[in-house]
Design a protein around this motif. Structure first.
Motif, PDB file in Angstrom:
ATOM      1  N   ASN A 140       0.824  -1.213   0.000  1.00  0.00           N
ATOM      2  CA  ASN A 140       0.000   0.000   0.000  1.00  0.00           C
ATOM      3  C   ASN A 140       0.860   1.267   0.000  1.00  0.00           C
ATOM      4  OD1 ASN A 140       0.787  -0.614   2.680  1.00  0.00           O
ATOM      5  ND2 ASN A 140      -0.865   0.647   3.509  1.00  0.00           N
TER       6      ASN A 140
ATOM      7  N   GLN B 110       2.507   1.758  -3.535  1.00  0.00           N
ATOM      8  CA  GLN B 110       1.541   2.351  -4.475  1.00  0.00           C
ATOM      9  C   GLN B 110       1.409   3.855  -4.232  1.00  0.00           C
ATOM     10  OE1 GLN B 110      -0.115   0.988  -7.015  1.00  0.00           O
ATOM     11  NE2 GLN B 110      -1.318   2.809  -7.471  1.00  0.00           N
ATOM     12  N   ASP B 111       1.256   4.247  -2.982  1.00  0.00           N
ATOM     13  CA  ASP B 111       1.137   5.664  -2.621  1.00  0.00           C
ATOM     14  C   ASP B 111       2.401   6.428  -3.017  1.00  0.00           C
ATOM     15  OD1 ASP B 111       0.136   8.036  -1.565  1.00  0.00           O
ATOM     16  OD2 ASP B 111       0.711   7.531   0.488  1.00  0.00           O
TER      17      ASP B 111
ATOM     18  N   ARG C 260       4.587   5.669  -5.392  1.00  0.00           N
ATOM     19  CA  ARG C 260       4.658   5.775  -6.855  1.00  0.00           C
ATOM     20  C   ARG C 260       3.774   6.916  -7.359  1.00  0.00           C
ATOM     21  NH1 ARG C 260       3.584   0.587  -6.957  1.00  0.00           N
ATOM     22  NH2 ARG C 260       5.414  -0.698  -6.743  1.00  0.00           N
ATOM     23  N   GLU C 261       2.614   7.086  -6.751  1.00  0.00           N
ATOM     24  CA  GLU C 261       1.702   8.155  -7.164  1.00  0.00           C
ATOM     25  C   GLU C 261       2.232   9.534  -6.786  1.00  0.00           C
ATOM     26  OE1 GLU C 261      -2.014   7.099  -5.376  1.00  0.00           O
ATOM     27  OE2 GLU C 261      -2.295   5.375  -6.710  1.00  0.00           O
ATOM     28  N   ARG C 262       2.954   9.629  -5.692  1.00  0.00           N
ATOM     29  CA  ARG C 262       3.472  10.919  -5.219  1.00  0.00           C
ATOM     30  C   ARG C 262       4.802  11.299  -5.849  1.00  0.00           C
ATOM     31  NH1 ARG C 262       3.063  10.752   1.217  1.00  0.00           N
ATOM     32  NH2 ARG C 262       3.888  12.847   0.964  1.00  0.00           N
TER      33      ARG C 262
ATOM     34  N   GLY D 174       7.880   8.424 -10.662  1.00  0.00           N
ATOM     35  CA  GLY D 174       7.013   7.253 -10.748  1.00  0.00           C
ATOM     36  C   GLY D 174       7.731   5.942 -10.473  1.00  0.00           C
ATOM     37  N   CYS D 175       9.024   6.023 -10.183  1.00  0.00           N
ATOM     38  CA  CYS D 175       9.828   4.828  -9.923  1.00  0.00           C
ATOM     39  C   CYS D 175      10.242   4.797  -8.457  1.00  0.00           C
ATOM     40  CB  CYS D 175      11.083   4.816 -10.787  1.00  0.00           C
ATOM     41  SG  CYS D 175      10.722   4.751 -12.542  1.00  0.00           S
TER      42      CYS D 175
END
Length: 92
Positions: free
Chosen positions: A12, A15-16, A18-20, A24-25
């Motif tokens: 979780n 994922q958070d 990567r979004e922030r 993106g890596c």
């Protein structure tokens, strides 16, 4: 010497992150970037955010989370000196 502790990112939080993260890596596991230390608070670098801030994974025992922290402003003022790569207020 650098701290030898590593931590895998929970799915979780990965994922958070990567979004922030602008890139993106995100690495699935990070090493604590602090010098060897006695307490159980650790910080692993994830990505640069806006100018002067970075995204870090912080963990203390079983408590794990993301933190957007300001960059440390300490600099080596000698010719060719470099700035600190950690966050403001880090322990030494």
């Amino acid at each position: 010497m650098q701290c030898a502790h590593w931590r895998r990112l929970p799915l979780n939080l990965a994922q958070d992150a990567r979004e922030r993260a602008p890139s993106g890596c995100i690495d699935r596991a990070v090493q604590c970037q602090l010098s060897t230390h006695d307490d159980d608070r650790h910080y692993g670098f994830l990505d640069d955010l806006a100018y002067g801030t970075a995204l870090w994974l912080r963990w203390h025992g079983t408590d794990v989370g993301l933190a957007a922290l300001s960059d440390c402003s300490t600099a080596d003022l000698r010719p060719g000196g470099e700035g600190c790569c950690l966050f403001a207020g880090h322990s030494e």
